[in-house]
Design an enzyme around this catalytic site. Structure first.
Site, PDB file in Angstrom:
ATOM      1  N   CYS A   1      -9.866  17.922   3.741  1.00 42.32           N
ATOM      2  CA  CYS A   1      -9.274  17.003   2.888  1.00 42.32           C
ATOM      3  C   CYS A   1      -9.980  15.935   2.447  1.00 42.32           C
ATOM      4  O   CYS A   1     -10.731  15.414   3.205  1.00 42.32           O
ATOM      5  CB  CYS A   1      -7.775  16.764   3.675  1.00 42.32           C
ATOM      6  SG  CYS A   1      -6.805  15.505   2.750  1.00 42.32           S
TER       7      CYS A   1
ATOM      8  N   CYS B   1      -0.873  16.158   8.538  1.00 41.22           N
ATOM      9  CA  CYS B   1      -1.650  14.743   8.147  1.00 41.22           C
ATOM     10  C   CYS B   1      -1.445  13.759   9.138  1.00 41.22           C
ATOM     11  O   CYS B   1      -0.230  13.628   9.651  1.00 41.22           O
ATOM     12  CB  CYS B   1      -1.207  14.537   6.879  1.00 41.22           C
ATOM     13  SG  CYS B   1      -1.744  12.856   5.995  1.00 41.22           S
TER      14      CYS B   1
ATOM     15  N   CYS C   1      -7.551  14.583  12.767  1.00 39.16           N
ATOM     16  CA  CYS C   1      -6.640  15.609  12.148  1.00 39.16           C
ATOM     17  C   CYS C   1      -7.453  16.651  11.852  1.00 39.16           C
ATOM     18  O   CYS C   1      -8.638  16.916  11.358  1.00 39.16           O
ATOM     19  CB  CYS C   1      -6.442  14.621  10.606  1.00 39.16           C
ATOM     20  SG  CYS C   1      -5.485  15.681   9.749  1.00 39.16           S
TER      21      CYS C   1
ATOM     22  N   CYS D   1      -9.186  11.472   3.729  1.00 35.78           N
ATOM     23  CA  CYS D   1      -9.977  10.186   4.568  1.00 35.78           C
ATOM     24  C   CYS D   1     -11.327  10.413   4.539  1.00 35.78           C
ATOM     25  O   CYS D   1     -11.988  11.584   4.379  1.00 35.78           O
ATOM     26  CB  CYS D   1      -9.442  10.940   5.972  1.00 35.78           C
ATOM     27  SG  CYS D   1      -7.722  10.487   6.348  1.00 35.78           S
TER      28      CYS D   1
ATOM     29  N   GLN E   1       3.244  -2.374  -0.675  1.00 35.46           N
ATOM     30  CA  GLN E   1       2.221  -2.269   0.320  1.00 35.46           C
ATOM     31  C   GLN E   1       2.184  -0.828   0.959  1.00 35.46           C
ATOM     32  O   GLN E   1       3.296  -0.518   1.336  1.00 35.46           O
ATOM     33  CB  GLN E   1       2.209  -3.388   1.593  1.00 35.46           C
ATOM     34  CG  GLN E   1       2.215  -4.653   0.690  1.00 35.46           C
ATOM     35  CD  GLN E   1       0.909  -5.196   0.168  1.00 35.46           C
ATOM     36  OE1 GLN E   1      -0.156  -4.504   0.684  1.00 35.46           O
ATOM     37  NE2 GLN E   1       0.767  -6.020  -0.743  1.00 35.46           N
TER      38      GLN E   1
ATOM     39  N   GLU F   1       5.997 -12.120 -12.650  1.00 30.37           N
ATOM     40  CA  GLU F   1       5.380 -10.675 -12.775  1.00 30.37           C
ATOM     41  C   GLU F   1       5.402 -10.413 -14.210  1.00 30.37           C
ATOM     42  O   GLU F   1       6.286 -10.584 -14.630  1.00 30.37           O
ATOM     43  CB  GLU F   1       6.166  -9.833 -11.848  1.00 30.37           C
ATOM     44  CG  GLU F   1       5.595  -8.420 -11.591  1.00 30.37           C
ATOM     45  CD  GLU F   1       4.305  -8.259 -11.501  1.00 30.37           C
ATOM     46  OE1 GLU F   1       3.810  -7.490 -12.249  1.00 30.37           O
ATOM     47  OE2 GLU F   1       3.705  -8.450 -10.394  1.00 30.37           O
TER      48      GLU F   1
ATOM     49  N   CYS G   1      -6.811  -6.542  -2.687  1.00 31.38           N
ATOM     50  CA  CYS G   1      -7.240  -5.261  -2.461  1.00 31.38           C
ATOM     51  C   CYS G   1      -8.635  -4.877  -2.947  1.00 31.38           C
ATOM     52  O   CYS G   1      -9.204  -3.688  -2.917  1.00 31.38           O
ATOM     53  CB  CYS G   1      -6.141  -4.097  -3.100  1.00 31.38           C
ATOM     54  SG  CYS G   1      -6.167  -4.299  -4.780  1.00 31.38           S
TER      55      CYS G   1
ATOM     56  N   ASP H   1      -1.400 -12.310  -5.568  1.00 29.32           N
ATOM     57  CA  ASP H   1      -1.632 -11.264  -5.139  1.00 29.32           C
ATOM     58  C   ASP H   1      -1.979 -10.146  -6.140  1.00 29.32           C
ATOM     59  O   ASP H   1      -1.043  -9.377  -6.642  1.00 29.32           O
ATOM     60  CB  ASP H   1      -0.779 -10.462  -4.121  1.00 29.32           C
ATOM     61  CG  ASP H   1      -0.614  -9.082  -3.396  1.00 29.32           C
ATOM     62  OD1 ASP H   1      -1.963  -8.708  -3.477  1.00 29.32           O
ATOM     63  OD2 ASP H   1       0.179  -8.510  -3.176  1.00 29.32           O
TER      64      ASP H   1
ATOM     65  N   PHE I   1       2.051 -12.725  -9.601  1.00 32.56           N
ATOM     66  CA  PHE I   1       1.785 -11.307  -9.456  1.00 32.56           C
ATOM     67  C   PHE I   1       2.785 -10.624  -8.169  1.00 32.56           C
ATOM     68  O   PHE I   1       2.462 -10.115  -7.357  1.00 32.56           O
ATOM     69  CB  PHE I   1       0.443 -10.816  -8.992  1.00 32.56           C
ATOM     70  CG  PHE I   1      -0.445 -11.105 -10.171  1.00 32.56           C
ATOM     71  CD1 PHE I   1      -0.562 -10.396 -11.217  1.00 32.56           C
ATOM     72  CD2 PHE I   1      -1.313 -12.234 -10.196  1.00 32.56           C
ATOM     73  CE1 PHE I   1      -1.529 -10.452 -12.362  1.00 32.56           C
ATOM     74  CE2 PHE I   1      -2.345 -12.665 -11.262  1.00 32.56           C
ATOM     75  CZ  PHE I   1      -2.439 -11.843 -12.289  1.00 32.56           C
TER      76      PHE I   1
END
Length: 399
Positions: free
Chosen positions: A56, A133, A50, A59, A233, A280, A354, A328, A260
């Site tokens: 930027c 991008c 990129c 990343c 996601q 949830e 995550c 999750d 969740f």
């Protein structure tokens, strides 16, 4: 100076302890007024794909080869587990392709003549425009000119405006975060803007402004309209990898609890073969999930429960009604709920995370209660970033 290692945030650690961005282990570098000069590049160094990479902050690892990034991310997970005394190896990495990120949290700021929309520069309030991008889907990139016009129209001159845009089946779903007051005239102007640029839905803070088409997402066989800003996601490819892994873990379980559950990422695929109870904390998410289930043919029964699982986790007698659990949690993990799973009679748990650190903490609780990790994969939806996700099978053969 020589770079000895890469931290979990993607920064190089030099032999004198200095943290340096966009370098690789083994490289000799020197710091300059303009940044970093690499004197002896690593064999894993590649040209960034990129043109915005240098400016930027979106990343961190475009200068590294894919095998290096995959090994680095699996290492993050394995070291987090090792810190808890868990010896486990990641079986593989599922990396999402370029231009697959279907949600972007952009920033906008008015200028004297127009407006800027993009990502922040690294560790800076400067906004960098990103017309080429390599992360975002083409559909989101096409909305950027519309977001520039929106920023020019709706942002103040003194501060930024937050723009979350999601690529849905039915078009762009835009959520605005700002302290600017939503006046009646602005409401009229926003409606005209949405019609001009064919925006599916526009929400200002907590207030829906325009819905030309309900912005649906597909989970399994269901079509659902998540609330504005609801968790999703990051890529469809990553979501599919996680769903496939979770389905393999729960197997032929007839009764499944999805903790969740969000808007039903894992609920709907599981409901093709099992009765599912989705839990949830957000009532609006649960209502959307229930509506989608009622509108979808061929699924087993889905029941929903709005419940704060941090303050009021499901207890062992409730969990014992199920053959398997899917969990999750957000980045903080699920310490309270995992403790109740450990005390229950459940024997199969599919855990998605995550955050490798809280995942390892919660995994330790399950292992101490007799579970074993029988499968462990990394899913890299946040390509070229330090973020990584984990999906793991926890199986208990005896209590």
């Amino acid at each position: 100076m020589k770079i000895e290692s890469i931290t979990h945030l993607g920064l190089g650690r030099a032999d004198d302890g200095t943290l340096v961005p966009r370098v690789l282990p083994g490289e000799e570098v020197e710091l300059t007024d303009d940044g970093v000069r690499v004197l002896s590049p690593s064999s894993d160094r590649i040209a960034p794909v990129c043109r915005h990479f240098k400016a930027c902050g979106g990343c961190a690892m475009q200068h590294a080869s894919e095998p290096f990034v995959a090994q680095w991310k699996t290492g993050i997970v394995e070291r987090a587990l090792a810190a808890q005394g868990i010896d486990a190896q990641v079986e593989g990495v599922d990396t999402s392709p370029a231009n697959s990120r279907r949600r972007a949290k952009l920033s906008g700021r008015r200028t004297k003549k127009s407006a800027l929309v993009g990502f922040h520069a690294r560790a800076s309030d400067t906004i960098v425009e990103i017309p080429d991008c390599q992360l975002l889907t083409p559909a989101i990139l096409k909305t950027v000119p519309a977001l520039v016009e929106l920023t020019r129209m709706a942002a103040s001159r003194k501060g930024e405006i937050g723009l979350t845009v999601t690529d849905s089946i039915d078009g762009a779903d835009v959520h605005i975060s700002t302290s600017v007051e939503l006046t009646e005239q602005l409401r009229v102007d926003l409606a005209a803007w949405a019609n001009e640029y064919d925006i599916a839905r526009l929400v200002w803070g907590d207030e829906p402004v325009v819905t030309l088409r309900p912005p649906r997402q597909k989970f399994g066989d269901a079509r659902i309209v998540p609330p504005a800003g609801a968790f999703l996601q990051a890529t469809k490819e990553g979501e599919t990898a996680l769903q496939s892994a979770v389905q393999a873990i729960i197997g032929d379980a007839a009764r499944v609890v999805d903790l969740f559950a969000g808007s039903g990422t894992f609920t709907f695929p599981a409901a093709k073969t099992a009765n599912v109870h989705a839990v949830e904390g957000d009532k609006v998410m649960m209502a959307a999930l229930d509506r989608a289930w009622r509108d979808t043919q061929g699924l087993h029964t889905i029941t929903t429960e709005a419940r704060d699982l941090f303050r009021r986790p499901l207890l062992p007698d409730e969990l014992n009604e199920f053959d398997a659990a899917i969990i999750d949690p957000p980045r903080a993990g699920a310490e309270a709920q995992i403790a109740e799973i450990a005390a229950s009679a459940l024997k199969i748990v599919a855990m998605v995370s995550c955050n490798p650190v809280t995942f390892a903490r919660d995994a330790k609780t399950l292992i101490d209660a007799g579970f074993e990790i029988s499968a462990l994969r990394t899913v890299d939806q946040f390509r070229w970033s330090p973020h990584t996700e984990v999906v793991a099978a926890f199986v208990r053969s005896k209590m």
